[in-house]
Design a protein around this motif. Sequence first.
Motif, mmCIF file in Angstrom:
data_model
loop_
_atom_site.group_PDB
_atom_site.id
_atom_site.type_symbol
_atom_site.label_atom_id
_atom_site.label_comp_id
_atom_site.label_asym_id
_atom_site.label_seq_id
_atom_site.Cartn_x
_atom_site.Cartn_y
_atom_site.Cartn_z
ATOM 1 N N ARG A 85 1.095 -1.338 -0.011
ATOM 2 C CA ARG A 85 0.112 0.276 0.004
ATOM 3 C C ARG A 85 0.593 0.947 -0.124
ATOM 4 N N ASN A 118 -0.889 4.694 -0.115
ATOM 5 C CA ASN A 118 -1.896 5.517 -0.440
ATOM 6 C C ASN A 118 -2.064 6.660 -0.773
ATOM 7 N N SER A 138 -7.578 3.403 -2.670
ATOM 8 C CA SER A 138 -6.497 2.295 -1.457
ATOM 9 C C SER A 138 -5.127 1.977 -2.478
ATOM 10 N N ASP A 146 3.744 -1.282 4.459
ATOM 11 C CA ASP A 146 2.593 -0.020 3.895
ATOM 12 C C ASP A 146 2.116 0.837 4.206
ATOM 13 N N SER A 198 -0.978 2.866 4.690
ATOM 14 C CA SER A 198 -2.616 2.458 3.965
ATOM 15 C C SER A 198 -3.076 3.049 5.416
#
Length: 376
Positions: free
Chosen positions: A215, A217, A260, A336, A338
């Motif tokens: 991820r 974002n 996402s 990540d 996220s």
Amino acid sequence: MATEKPSVLIIGGLGYIGRFLARYIHENELASDIRLVDKVLPQLAWLAPEFEKACSTDKFIQADASKEQALPRIFDRPDGKQWDYVFNCGGETRYSQEDEVYKVRSLGLSLAVGREAAKRKVKCFVELSTGMVYKSNSAPSKEGDKLKPWSKIAVFKLQAEEELAKIEGLNLVIVRLPHVYGPYASQWVATALCMARVYQALGEEMKFLWTRDLRTNTAHIDDVTRALWAIATWYDAGKANWDEKNMGSTPIFNVVDKGSTSQGVVADIIGQVFGIETGFQGQLLSNLARLNMDSVVDDVNDDVLGPWADLLADAGITRPGPLTPFMEKELLKDTDLSMDGSRLETVVGFQYQKPTITKELVDEVIESYKRMKWWP
């Protein structure tokens, strides 16, 4: 009689987010008075023409807000009144600096302006932080979730969050951001685009470490500036819908789009924009790289920096602006980024105008580089 518009002070007003916030406020005539403070002069800040009015010299003060002696000059107004809203968009944004740099330029700066804002009873103090303070998890982190900062910037931003929350009388809101992209962006998205341009020129596949699912974002700069203003006015109007018992005494908001965004999403868009093959090294090769990250990063940078310089030279670009394909080691971790941004929507009623990163929005970024003659 209509209530007077708020007066606004932006610390780090010529930084990427600061300049867009200043322009948003200027173009929508949202403030009665605005002042931008930055340690960089406007002439040296790579400002595009559309920022000239919003960031004009009559609105600007050059000062280092981390230094105590600069605070009166930053905060004092000719009419003796205090600023209504203070946005702290300042702080060190470069990666891989020594701890001391972040301690002074991020943590020190936040606490200096935070204490001053409390002393002067500023109505709303908005501290910009990062989603990198959350424990890495592919499931999106909400504002109350576990914290385990994974970049140096995040370590000191989290300290700033915690220390600011202890300052008595400070009307504090904390905003945690993902990778912010948009026209003239010079970080994360810019690095990927510069690298893609090199691989396009070399006719080679662009391979990312780790997997498609990692991820990364994002939020578009236009949504970020709208969100910052919406949050400040919401706070000033009495913090409607804020549940202190369950949400805590300091309002914290994630500002993140709804797409996402992952490495796979970014790779697909880059493939479309540049017409190149993209792929992933996968877990096994990436784990080998992890054991020797310094030399992996050095190799990647050796591979791209020479060809990038050649591309600039061929295009006759002598002042390439802030763009570079130089890859920071901290951005190559398998962590990540996220985040869950639903609180902002339910509590403040904010709506995203650019809810996902798209090929068209990335094309706009490249077009902005071309207008500035940064792009080969």
